[in-house]
Motif scaffolding. Structure first.
Motif, PDB file in Angstrom:
ATOM      1  N   ARG A 145      -0.320  -1.287   8.388  1.00 25.87           N
ATOM      2  CA  ARG A 145      -0.666   0.033   7.851  1.00 25.87           C
ATOM      3  C   ARG A 145      -0.442   0.158   6.352  1.00 25.87           C
ATOM      4  O   ARG A 145      -0.852   1.142   5.748  1.00 25.87           O
ATOM      5  CB  ARG A 145       0.117   1.136   8.570  1.00 25.87           C
ATOM      6  CG  ARG A 145      -0.334   1.346   9.990  1.00 25.87           C
ATOM      7  CD  ARG A 145       0.532   2.323  10.732  1.00 25.87           C
ATOM      8  NE  ARG A 145       1.907   1.834  10.750  1.00 25.87           N
ATOM      9  CZ  ARG A 145       2.974   2.537  10.406  1.00 25.87           C
ATOM     10  NH1 ARG A 145       2.857   3.781  10.031  1.00 25.87           N
ATOM     11  NH2 ARG A 145       4.177   2.007  10.458  1.00 25.87           N
ATOM     12  N   LYS A 172      -4.972  -0.406   4.014  1.00 25.32           N
ATOM     13  CA  LYS A 172      -5.999   0.309   4.768  1.00 25.32           C
ATOM     14  C   LYS A 172      -7.058  -0.637   5.343  1.00 25.32           C
ATOM     15  O   LYS A 172      -7.409  -0.549   6.518  1.00 25.32           O
ATOM     16  CB  LYS A 172      -6.650   1.369   3.872  1.00 25.32           C
ATOM     17  CG  LYS A 172      -7.709   2.191   4.541  1.00 25.32           C
ATOM     18  CD  LYS A 172      -8.213   3.243   3.553  1.00 25.32           C
ATOM     19  CE  LYS A 172      -9.481   3.872   4.018  1.00 25.32           C
ATOM     20  NZ  LYS A 172     -10.017   4.827   3.057  1.00 25.32           N
ATOM     21  N   VAL A 206      -7.742  -1.179   9.341  1.00 27.67           N
ATOM     22  CA  VAL A 206      -9.039  -0.869   9.949  1.00 27.67           C
ATOM     23  C   VAL A 206      -9.647  -2.127  10.574  1.00 27.67           C
ATOM     24  O   VAL A 206     -10.227  -2.058  11.667  1.00 27.67           O
ATOM     25  CB  VAL A 206      -9.991  -0.216   8.918  1.00 27.67           C
ATOM     26  CG1 VAL A 206     -11.412  -0.124   9.450  1.00 27.67           C
ATOM     27  CG2 VAL A 206      -9.474   1.167   8.531  1.00 27.67           C
ATOM     28  N   ILE A 241     -10.040   4.664  13.308  1.00 23.59           N
ATOM     29  CA  ILE A 241     -10.861   3.918  12.348  1.00 23.59           C
ATOM     30  C   ILE A 241     -11.520   4.875  11.358  1.00 23.59           C
ATOM     31  O   ILE A 241     -11.584   4.597  10.156  1.00 23.59           O
ATOM     32  CB  ILE A 241     -11.927   3.074  13.087  1.00 23.59           C
ATOM     33  CG1 ILE A 241     -11.255   1.914  13.823  1.00 23.59           C
ATOM     34  CG2 ILE A 241     -13.001   2.570  12.123  1.00 23.59           C
ATOM     35  CD1 ILE A 241     -12.143   1.219  14.853  1.00 23.59           C
ATOM     36  N   PRO A 293      -8.355   6.585   8.780  1.00 20.46           N
ATOM     37  CA  PRO A 293      -7.207   5.701   8.576  1.00 20.46           C
ATOM     38  C   PRO A 293      -6.141   6.272   7.652  1.00 20.46           C
ATOM     39  O   PRO A 293      -4.961   5.943   7.783  1.00 20.46           O
ATOM     40  CB  PRO A 293      -7.822   4.429   7.984  1.00 20.46           C
ATOM     41  CG  PRO A 293      -9.072   4.899   7.328  1.00 20.46           C
ATOM     42  CD  PRO A 293      -9.567   6.032   8.189  1.00 20.46           C
TER      43      PRO A 293
END
Length: 128
Positions: free
Chosen positions: A62, A65, A69, A118, A121
């Protein structure tokens, strides 16, 4: 469950749903014919478990990004693959239609949760 109460991937509703579905598949697939052991049985177990594993990996990515994703996209692909194996299991009469529909529906819910993550995010990425 609000975002503030989520401390790990295991707290995510989508993870819990995917894990539960994978365990149901594991139990049901024990009854698949022995000749399917190295094909359909292995494939459906692997893809269903992979949704959970990739979600755990995504959670740990995380900070970035794009990496987050990308891993969520892997989850989405594995969930869709699981749905294909479920259809094969039903068509081969290894799984009754009602069980197949229930599990397929669970994966539709998993996919919905993943697509939501998704598409949004920034809610999940760690701010630096």
């Amino acid at each position: 469950m609000g975002k503030e109460s989520i401390k790990s991937h295991e707290d995510l509703e989508v993870y819990q749903l995917a894990f539960s579905a994978a365990m149901k598949i594991f139990e049901i697939s024990k009854k698949f014919p022995v000749e399917e052991r190295y094909s359909l049985t292995d494939q459906i177990r692997r893809s269903s478990r992979s949704v959970c594993a990739n979600l755990a990996e995504a959670w740990r990515k995380r900070r970035y990004k794009a990496a987050f994703v990308a891993k969520l996209n892997d989850c989405e692909a594995e969930a869709a693959e699981t749905q294909v194996w479920l259809k094969f299991a039903v068509k081969c009469n290894y799984l009754d239609l009602e069980q197949g529909r229930e599990l397929y529906g669970l994966y539709n819910r998993v996919l919905g949760g993943l697509v939501s993550m998704i598409n949004n995010p920034s809610v999940w990425v760690i701010r630096q």
